[in-house]
Scaffold this active site. Structure first.
Site, PDB file in Angstrom:
ATOM      1  N   LYS A   1      44.835  84.242  40.795  1.00 17.44           N
ATOM      2  CA  LYS A   1      44.067  83.015  40.980  1.00 17.44           C
ATOM      3  C   LYS A   1      44.483  81.873  40.054  1.00 17.44           C
ATOM      4  O   LYS A   1      44.756  82.062  38.889  1.00 17.44           O
ATOM      5  CB  LYS A   1      42.578  83.295  40.740  1.00 17.44           C
ATOM      6  CG  LYS A   1      41.958  84.196  41.773  1.00 17.44           C
ATOM      7  CD  LYS A   1      41.748  83.484  43.100  1.00 17.44           C
ATOM      8  CE  LYS A   1      40.618  82.512  42.991  1.00 17.44           C
ATOM      9  NZ  LYS A   1      39.463  82.871  43.808  1.00 17.44           N
TER      10      LYS A   1
ATOM     11  N   SER B   1      41.337  83.580  36.850  1.00 15.96           N
ATOM     12  CA  SER B   1      40.199  84.462  37.042  1.00 15.96           C
ATOM     13  C   SER B   1      40.343  85.646  36.102  1.00 15.96           C
ATOM     14  O   SER B   1      41.447  86.100  35.828  1.00 15.96           O
ATOM     15  CB  SER B   1      40.158  84.937  38.494  1.00 15.96           C
ATOM     16  OG  SER B   1      39.470  86.170  38.591  1.00 15.96           O
TER      17      SER B   1
ATOM     18  N   ASN C   1      42.472  78.386  39.771  1.00 12.14           N
ATOM     19  CA  ASN C   1      41.330  77.687  40.353  1.00 12.14           C
ATOM     20  C   ASN C   1      41.309  76.205  39.974  1.00 12.14           C
ATOM     21  O   ASN C   1      41.560  75.857  38.823  1.00 12.14           O
ATOM     22  CB  ASN C   1      40.029  78.345  39.880  1.00 12.14           C
ATOM     23  CG  ASN C   1      39.925  79.776  40.364  1.00 12.14           C
ATOM     24  OD1 ASN C   1      40.373  80.106  41.457  1.00 12.14           O
ATOM     25  ND2 ASN C   1      39.366  80.642  39.532  1.00 12.14           N
TER      26      ASN C   1
ATOM     27  N   HIS D   1      37.141  64.864  61.671  1.00 10.21           N
ATOM     28  CA  HIS D   1      36.414  66.141  61.847  1.00 10.21           C
ATOM     29  C   HIS D   1      37.159  67.299  61.188  1.00 10.21           C
ATOM     30  O   HIS D   1      37.009  68.439  61.598  1.00 10.21           O
ATOM     31  CB  HIS D   1      36.196  66.457  63.331  1.00 10.21           C
ATOM     32  CG  HIS D   1      35.683  65.306  64.134  1.00 10.21           C
ATOM     33  ND1 HIS D   1      34.352  65.063  64.332  1.00 10.21           N
ATOM     34  CD2 HIS D   1      36.348  64.296  64.756  1.00 10.21           C
ATOM     35  CE1 HIS D   1      34.200  63.966  65.065  1.00 10.21           C
ATOM     36  NE2 HIS D   1      35.397  63.482  65.324  1.00 10.21           N
TER      37      HIS D   1
END
Ligand code: ARG
Length: 462
Positions: A286, A280, A288, A159
Site C-alpha cells: 500500500k 499500511s 495511501n 457522471h
C-alpha cells in the site's frame, strides 16, 4: 486569587467561583491575539496622546512597556493567568506591573468590546493575506504543470463515465479557475474585515474626543466603523471569511477526490510523491494518498464552523454579548485548516507525476470521440439527432466486438451511414478531437497555452 486583582473587581464583594472563573476565561485560546492586541493598544495610546488625554511621556512609557511585553510573549516568558480571564486583561495587568500607575491610563476611552473586535479584525486581515499568497502559490504550480501537460490527453468525464478527450493541462486549469474565484472572494471579504471598531467603546461611544480617523490610519484600517452598536457586535466579517474558507475547502476537497481516484490502480493517472503518502502497517503493497484524504476530510470541520458561527450570531440582541467569545475557536480553526491544506497542496502539486500512457489508454477505451463522429456527420449535412442515432449504433458495434470507434473499418461505418468517408478517421483520433475544440475556453492544446499566458499576464498586472 482575591477579587481585587480583577480589573472589574470594584463592584464585587465576593470572589469569583473557581469553576466559573475557568468556565468564563478565554485566555487559553485568545492569547493568540496578543500581537494584534498590542498593536491596537499602541495605536490607541498614540491617538490619546495626539488629543491630549495622555502626555507624550506617558504615551512612550506605555508604548515601550507594550513592546517589552510583546518580547516576553515572543520568548515564551509571559505568564498567562486564567484569573485575568482574557488576553486583554492579562496584557493590561502586566503593563501596569511593568510601568506602574500610568499603565492604568491605557484603557481610557476604550472597552474590551471594541478592543476584541479590533484585535480579531487585525488578526484576520493578516491571515487573509497569508492565505491569499498560498492560493497564488498553488495557482502558479497548477499553471506550470498545465503548461508541461498541455498536449497530454486524458478522458474527460461526466457522471464519472468517459465523455470526451481533454487535455490534462486543460483539466488542471479548471482547478486554477476555482482558486481564482477563491482569491477574488477573499479580497472582497478583506474590505469588510478592514473597518475599525475602536472608539465604539462598550457600545455607545465615549465621552473623550477620540480621533478615530487617526487610529484607523495608524492601524491600516480603511475607515472607522460608522455605528458604535454595530461595531462591537458585528461578526459578519468572521462568518464571511469562514464562508470563503468553506468554498476553498470544497474546491480542495474536489481536487483531493480526483487525486485519490487517479492514484488508484484502476485509474493510475498520476503518482503522488512518497513524501505525501503513507504505507499500511499490514499490507506491504500500500501507498495511501493520506494528504488528499485528510484535506477532503478536513473540509467538514470548516463547513461546520460556518454553521456554528451563523448559529452563534442568530439570536443575539444588540450590542456585545459574552456569546461572542465563542467566535474565536471556530474562526482560528477555520484559518489554520484552510492555511495548512493550501500549503499541503501547494507543496504537493509541483511534485505530481503524471502517467501519460495510462491517461491515453483510458481515453481510448470509452468511445470518447463519439461526439466528434456525430459532429462530423452534421458537417456532412445530417441533422444532429439522426447523427446521434448513427453513432449510437457504431458504439454498439464497437462494444459488441470489443473495439474503439477508430478501430471499426470504413465499410462497417459506411453500412451505418453512406455519408461517412475515409476522412472520418482524422476526427476519430484523440488528437483530432482535442484540436477541433479550438475556441476560447476549449481544450485544444493551443487554447490551453493561450489560457496559461492570459492567466500569467493577469497576474503580472495585479
Ligand atoms: N474575552 C472577551 C471576548 O472574547 C473579550 C470581551 C469581553 N467583554 C466583556 N464585556 N466581558 O469576547
Amino acid at each position: 486569587m482575591s477579587t481585587d486583582s480583577k480589573p472589574w473587581a470594584g463592584r464585587f464583594t465576593e470572589a469569583t467561583d473557581a469553576f466559573v472563573e475557568a468556565f468564563t476565561a478565554s485566555v487559553s485560546f485568545d492569547k493568540r491575539l496578543a500581537r494584534h492586541d498590542i498593536e491596537g493598544s499602541k495605536a490607541h495610546a498614540r491617538m490619546l496622546a495626539a488629543i491630549g488625554v495622555l502626555t507624550d511621556d506617558e504615551c512612550s512609557l506605555i508604548s515601550q512597556g507594550l513592546d517589552a511585553i510583546a518580547a516576553e510573549i515572543e520568548r515564551g516568558a509571559f505568564e498567562w493567568s486564567v484569573q485575568l480571564e482574557d488576553v486583554h486583561m492579562n496584557i493590561e495587568a502586566r503593563l501596569t506591573q511593568r510601568i506602574g500607575e500610568v499603565g492604568k491610563k491605557l484603557h481610557t476611552g476604550r472597552s474590551r468590546n471594541d478592543q476584541v473586535a479590533t484585535d480579531i479584525r487585525l488578526y484576520l486581515r493578516d491571515e487573509v493575506d497569508t492565505i491569499g499568497h498560498l492560493i497564488r502559490r498553488l495557482q502558479d504550480a497548477l499553471l506550470d504543470l498545465a503548461e508541461a501537460e498541455a498536449d497530454t490527453i486524458m478522458p474527460g468525464f461526466t457522471h464519472l463515465q468517459v465523455a470526451q478527450p481533454v487535455s490534462f493541462g486543460h483539466h488542471l486549469l479548471a482547478w486554477f479557475e476555482m482558486l481564482e474565484r477563491d482569491h477574488e472572494r477573499l479580497g472582497d471579504c478583506r474590505k469588510r474585515i478592514n473597518v475599525m471598531p475602536l472608539g465604539a467603546a462598550a457600545l455607545a461611544g465615549t465621552t473623550f474626543p477620540l480621533d478615530r480617523a487617526l487610529t484607523a490610519r495608524l492601524l491600516g484600517f480603511d475607515r472607522p466603523a460608522a455605528n458604535s452598536l454595530d461595531a462591537v457586535s458585528d461578526r459578519d466579517f468572521a462568518i464571511e471569511f469562514t464562508a470563503c474558507a468553506s468554498l476553498i475547502m470544497m474546491h480542495l476537497s474536489r481536487f483531493a477526490e480526483e487525486l485519490i481516484l487517479w492514484t488508484s490502480a484502476q485509474f493510475g493517472f498520476v503518482d503522488l510523491p512518497d513524501a505525501f503518502c503513507t504505507g499500511s502497517s499490514i499490507m506491504p503493497q500500500k501507498k495511501n494518498p493520506d494528504v488528499p484524504e485528510l484535506v477532503r476530510g478536513k473540509s467538514g470541520r470548516v463547513f461546520g464552523h460556518l454553521v456554528g458561527l451563523l448559529t452563534l450570531m442568530k439570536g443575539q440582541p444588540l450590542a456585545y454579548n459574552k456569546d461572542n467569545q465563542e467566535d474565536k475557536e471556530p474562526l482560528f480553526d477555520a484559518v489554520d485548516t484552510v492555511r495548512d491544506c493550501l500549503r499541503a497542496f501547494a507543496d504537493m502539486v509541483p511534485n505530481l507525476q503524471p502517467r501519460r500512457e495510462a491517461m491515453r489508454r483510458a481515453a481510448l477505451q470509452g468511445y470518447a470521440t463519439a461526439t466528434d463522429l456525430a459532429d462530423y456527420l452534421v458537417r456532412k449535412g445530417m441533422p444532429f439527432r439522426d447523427a446521434h442515432e448513427v453513432v449510437g449504433k457504431a458504439v454498439r458495434l464497437g462494444v459488441d466486438t470489443g473495439r474503439d470507434l477508430s478501430e471499426l473499418s470504413l465499410e462497417e461505418l459506411r453500412r451505418l451511414s453512406p455519408d461517412i468517408e475515409a476522412d472520418v478517421f482524422a476526427v476519430l483520433t484523440l488528437e483530432g478531437s482535442l484540436e477541433a475544440r479550438n475556441h476560447l475556453g476549449g481544450t485544444a492544446p493551443g487554447q490551453v497555452r493561450r489560457a496559461i499566458a492570459a492567466a500569467r499576464a493577469r497576474r503580472q498586472q495585479a
